[in-house]
Design a protein around this motif. Sequence first.
Motif, PDB file in Angstrom:
ATOM      1  N   ILE A   1       0.839  -1.204   0.000  1.00 59.11           N
ATOM      2  CA  ILE A   1       0.000   0.000   0.000  1.00 59.11           C
ATOM      3  C   ILE A   1       0.871   1.250   0.000  1.00 59.11           C
ATOM      4  N   THR A   2       1.920   1.255   0.821  1.00 59.08           N
ATOM      5  CA  THR A   2       2.820   2.412   0.897  1.00 59.08           C
ATOM      6  C   THR A   2       3.478   2.667  -0.453  1.00 59.08           C
ATOM      7  N   ARG A   3       3.997   1.632  -1.080  1.00 60.68           N
ATOM      8  CA  ARG A   3       4.711   1.812  -2.348  1.00 60.68           C
ATOM      9  C   ARG A   3       3.762   2.224  -3.469  1.00 60.68           C
ATOM     10  N   THR A   4       2.539   1.711  -3.451  1.00 55.41           N
ATOM     11  CA  THR A   4       1.567   2.103  -4.478  1.00 55.41           C
ATOM     12  C   THR A   4       1.128   3.542  -4.270  1.00 55.41           C
ATOM     13  N   LEU A   5       0.887   3.942  -3.013  1.00 56.59           N
ATOM     14  CA  LEU A   5       0.528   5.331  -2.731  1.00 56.59           C
ATOM     15  C   LEU A   5       1.675   6.258  -3.123  1.00 56.59           C
ATOM     16  N   ALA A   6       2.907   5.869  -2.847  1.00 55.57           N
ATOM     17  CA  ALA A   6       4.067   6.681  -3.232  1.00 55.57           C
ATOM     18  C   ALA A   6       4.108   6.870  -4.747  1.00 55.57           C
ATOM     19  N   ALA A   7       3.828   5.808  -5.500  1.00 51.38           N
ATOM     20  CA  ALA A   7       3.829   5.905  -6.966  1.00 51.38           C
ATOM     21  C   ALA A   7       2.721   6.842  -7.448  1.00 51.38           C
ATOM     22  N   HIS A   8       1.549   6.776  -6.820  1.00 57.65           N
ATOM     23  CA  HIS A   8       0.454   7.680  -7.193  1.00 57.65           C
ATOM     24  C   HIS A   8       0.792   9.137  -6.843  1.00 57.65           C
TER      25      HIS A   8
ATOM     26  N   THR B   1      -7.493  -3.867  -7.986  1.00 56.73           N
ATOM     27  CA  THR B   1      -7.591  -2.703  -8.870  1.00 56.73           C
ATOM     28  C   THR B   1      -8.332  -1.578  -8.161  1.00 56.73           C
ATOM     29  N   GLY B   2      -9.401  -1.932  -7.425  1.00 58.61           N
ATOM     30  CA  GLY B   2     -10.140  -0.935  -6.640  1.00 58.61           C
ATOM     31  C   GLY B   2      -9.281  -0.282  -5.573  1.00 58.61           C
ATOM     32  N   VAL B   3      -8.430  -1.062  -4.910  1.00 60.07           N
ATOM     33  CA  VAL B   3      -7.522  -0.508  -3.899  1.00 60.07           C
ATOM     34  C   VAL B   3      -6.592   0.515  -4.542  1.00 60.07           C
ATOM     35  N   SER B   4      -6.003   0.162  -5.689  1.00 57.23           N
ATOM     36  CA  SER B   4      -5.087   1.087  -6.361  1.00 57.23           C
ATOM     37  C   SER B   4      -5.803   2.372  -6.771  1.00 57.23           C
ATOM     38  N   LYS B   5      -7.032   2.247  -7.280  1.00 61.37           N
ATOM     39  CA  LYS B   5      -7.802   3.438  -7.655  1.00 61.37           C
ATOM     40  C   LYS B   5      -8.161   4.273  -6.430  1.00 61.37           C
TER      41      LYS B   5
END
Length: 196
Positions: free
Chosen positions: A87-94, A171-175
């Motif tokens: 979650i941290t790394r995906t939020l950082a990328a966003h 996919t919903g989590v990433s969005k």
Amino acid sequence: MNTIARGLGLLLTLGIAACATAPPPTLYKLPLPSPVDSSDDRALTIAIADVELPAYARSNLIASIDADYRIDLDDNHRWASPPAEAITRTLAAHLERQLDADVLVRPYPRTFQPQLTVTVQFDEFVRSADGAALMRGRAVLDIAGSRGIEIVRFSIRQSASATRIYSAYMTGVSKGLMQLAERIDTAISASLPVRP
């Protein structure tokens, strides 16, 4: 006595065989946004700490909630890596994409001096009965040189394209994390004296 011992041995053998033939769990990773082009003139540097999750969401087992607020941890469907890390790394990328910023996750290089530190605490992070990603909590923005902090409270429900498909949940989590990045961007725009 021998009959009992043989019966127990047979049960033990059958139990071990049943465990050995169980299919392995399915592992899921979060989809990442497409990477941004490398640039030397980004005006914002951000540090992000590992997100804080409620206890039920820290396990690699995907947590779902039903209408009676019961949490179910699915042994057959799991995160491919520890949820807080993913979650941290995906939020950082966003954040990097949304803000056109350099975003680093701990541990930071010794010489890294961020203009902004982001800490995210989730009070809720769970899959709903209809497969939606539910996330609620606060993002704390600590702006370097500022005496105060900015708090971004959020409650996000990102529907899934399919109810029972866990990849649709991911996919919903990433969005949902993209929506959180957008809200952080809005708060930063109002708080930072200089924006790119």
